[in-house]
Design an enzyme around this catalytic site. Structure first.
Site, mmCIF file in Angstrom:
data_model
loop_
_atom_site.group_PDB
_atom_site.id
_atom_site.type_symbol
_atom_site.label_atom_id
_atom_site.label_comp_id
_atom_site.label_asym_id
_atom_site.label_seq_id
_atom_site.Cartn_x
_atom_site.Cartn_y
_atom_site.Cartn_z
ATOM 1 N N HIS A 1 -5.160 7.383 -2.073
ATOM 2 C CA HIS A 1 -6.174 6.465 -1.588
ATOM 3 C C HIS A 1 -7.520 6.304 -2.343
ATOM 4 C CE1 HIS A 1 -4.733 7.138 2.869
ATOM 5 N NE2 HIS A 1 -4.100 6.174 2.540
ATOM 6 N N HIS B 1 0.889 -1.204 -0.073
ATOM 7 C CA HIS B 1 0.150 0.106 0.006
ATOM 8 C C HIS B 1 0.669 1.240 -0.066
ATOM 9 C CE1 HIS B 1 -3.494 2.589 1.269
ATOM 10 N NE2 HIS B 1 -2.387 3.187 1.978
ATOM 11 N N GLU B 2 1.828 1.266 1.145
ATOM 12 C CA GLU B 2 2.581 2.314 1.061
ATOM 13 C C GLU B 2 3.576 2.794 -0.218
ATOM 14 O OE1 GLU B 2 2.184 4.587 3.353
ATOM 15 O OE2 GLU B 2 0.720 3.243 4.646
ATOM 16 N N HIS C 1 1.775 4.884 -2.600
ATOM 17 C CA HIS C 1 1.902 6.317 -2.268
ATOM 18 C C HIS C 1 3.152 6.745 -2.980
ATOM 19 C CE1 HIS C 1 -1.765 6.660 -0.252
ATOM 20 N NE2 HIS C 1 -1.448 5.909 0.963
#
Length: 304
Positions: A267, A257-258, A261
């Site tokens: 998101h 997930h990170e 980014h």
């Protein structure tokens, strides 16, 4: 019921109730646990703890930082912020702290705000013509959008606290990067800790020098910057694992997930199955990129 079976049944029941009680205490005592006490609050009320909710909504981009958020009044601005939150997470837009809203707000999550300066990040709703996908993409990019100008990225580790050897950090992060490399034009290479790198990954606790202090277990789990800042931090106070039990977090799932980014994806609260969904579940392994994640990274870098 035979005495032995009855005893076993009573023991199992006691253990179940005890475990649930401990889990409930852990949740209530978590950084977002105060929200549970605000269940049912609505506009016009003045309730102790609403100022903490305002700080929460300010932190994640739903309330303007220019307004005073230190009082406990459920005013028009707070109602509008709650509605904005409900709309973003596809909840019933009531403007009050109903059970579904409270339950969603209490979930441990990524520390990256859902909105920046009260403004939604660049959103894309596109039907894919790629035969691999048969969905409408709802992925989001950071404003700009933010992209890396090069496809070969280096990363290194720099933690302010010891990282347990059992986490196999280098191997797990390498695998997390590989999941994105397989669907994009990127290659990722680890370099020594004293080298210059595009991305710096570390474990920290509390205030750690980036203006976004961690808050302990069951709150903000990790955060990362969009291109080209390249910082990715994990809260060392969480219980991380490579094979998580019910009260542990899967390190690779959060890392994937990170990294999204770090590459420029924001998101997507409307897609719980996507890697870029903001909240996480303890004990769950969620490492595979969703079609929405793949479409997002490929459209962002012009690969479709």
């Amino acid at each position: 019921m035979a005495p032995f079976k009855k005893t076993c049944f009573l023991f199992a029941l006691f253990f179940f109730l005890y475990a649930n009680s401990i889990l409930s205490q852990q949740i209530t005592g978590a950084p977002f646990g105060f929200i549970q006490n605000l269940r049912g609050c609505h506009k016009g009320q003045n309730v102790s703890g609403l100022h903490d909710l305002k700080k929460y909504l300010e932190k994640f981009g739903y309330l303007n930082q220019n307004h005073s958020n230190d009082d406990d009044e459920f005013d028009d601005l707070l109602e509008a912020a709650v509605k904005k939150y409900q709309r973003n997470y596809h909840l019933n837009i009531t403007g009050s702290l109903d059970s579904d809203t409270v339950n969603q707000m209490m979930k441990p999550r990524c520390g990256v705000a859902d909105f920046v300066n009260g403004t939604k990040q660049r959103s894309h709703h596109k039907h894919s013509h790629n035969t691999r996908f048969h969905t409408v993409g709802h992925y989001k990019f950071f404003s700009g959008p933010r992209r890396w100008p090069q496809s070969q990225l280096t990363y290194r580790f720099d933690s302010s606290v010891p990282v347990p050897a059992s986490l196999n950090l280098n191997s797990v992060i390498r695998q997390a990067f590989q999941r994105w490399a397989q669907v994009s034009h990127f290659t990722f290479q680890e370099v020594p800790a004293n080298s210059n790198a595009n991305i710096v990954i570390g474990f920290h606790r509390g205030s750690h020098g980036d203006g976004a202090p961690f808050d302990g277990p069951r709150g903000v789990l990790a955060h990362a910057n969009p291109p080209t800042a390249g910082n990715c931090h994990f809260d060392a106070e969480e219980t991380w694992s490579i094979n998580p039990g019910q009260t542990e977090l899967d390190l690779e799932s959060v890392a994937v997930h990170e990294i999204g980014h770090l590459l420029g994806l924001d998101h997507e609260p409307g897609k719980p199955e996507a890697i870029m969904y903001p909240t996480f579940s303890y004990g769950r392994i969620k490492r595979d990129l969703n079609a929405d994640d793949i479409q997002g990274i490929q459209v962002l870098y012009g690969l479709q």
